[in-house]
Write a protein that holds these residues in place. Sequence first.
Motif: not given
Length: 242
Positions: A179-203
């Motif tokens: 089994e695998t689980y992620d930030q959006f497992s089933g009906d639950s929402w796991c933490g996201t926002g500035d403290a989390y690895i999100d939609d940023q671009t690195l050079s």
Amino acid sequence: MRNGSKRDLKKWIKPGRVVWLDADRRAPKRDRQGHLLADVITERGDWTIPGTQLDDGWATLPEYKFTERRRYKRWAEKAEYMRKGHYAKCVKNFGTTKHPYEVGTSFDFGPWRYEFGLTDIDALPEMQAENAAAPGTVVYDQDRRYGYTYARVPVTITRIGSGSGSVSWLDFEYHRRSETYDQFSGDSWCGTGDAYIDDQTLSQGQTLTGFVCATVPSPVGGTDMWTVDAPDLDTSRFISVH
């Protein structure tokens, strides 16, 4: 391994210890050298010497059949996963399910370099405190499904490939057996926002540290792992939670 096994035995097997031998009818009576094959059991009968050596990572499972083979195999696999005994000295980090990367191990995978920290097996109190200190920075569902917990891990990512790359394309998951689980497992929402690895671009050469989170059935298991997938999703790397 032979020398390490001898040293391990000498630490806790002393002259005068009373044992009894259990000759298993399912197993051969003697080995190829003609030695008697039997399980060596302590006087109280609560554990065996070969089983303990398997559990400590200083023995390998014999190939022949015997009654306790399934139980002994579990001990051997656990020792290998936890890198006990000779596995700690002889087995390299491969990032596979059998040999996941250890916590704190830096590894290159595609155009990225990763380093996973120690997993927080119940991150909700920390998430609540962080959101109270800076409202809106941590977004999560406090009414997560019954029997589930938030597990999160700090990950440092460095862009080592040429050009720039979007972190949002990186695929992280929490792995438990099949089994695998992620930030959006089933009906639950796991933490996201500035403290989390999100939609940023690195050079190239830039580094980012943030949390990866998953909503998983509790409790967190000793053989659970994090995974990161290659961009083509054909290959993955596995990282231990402990």
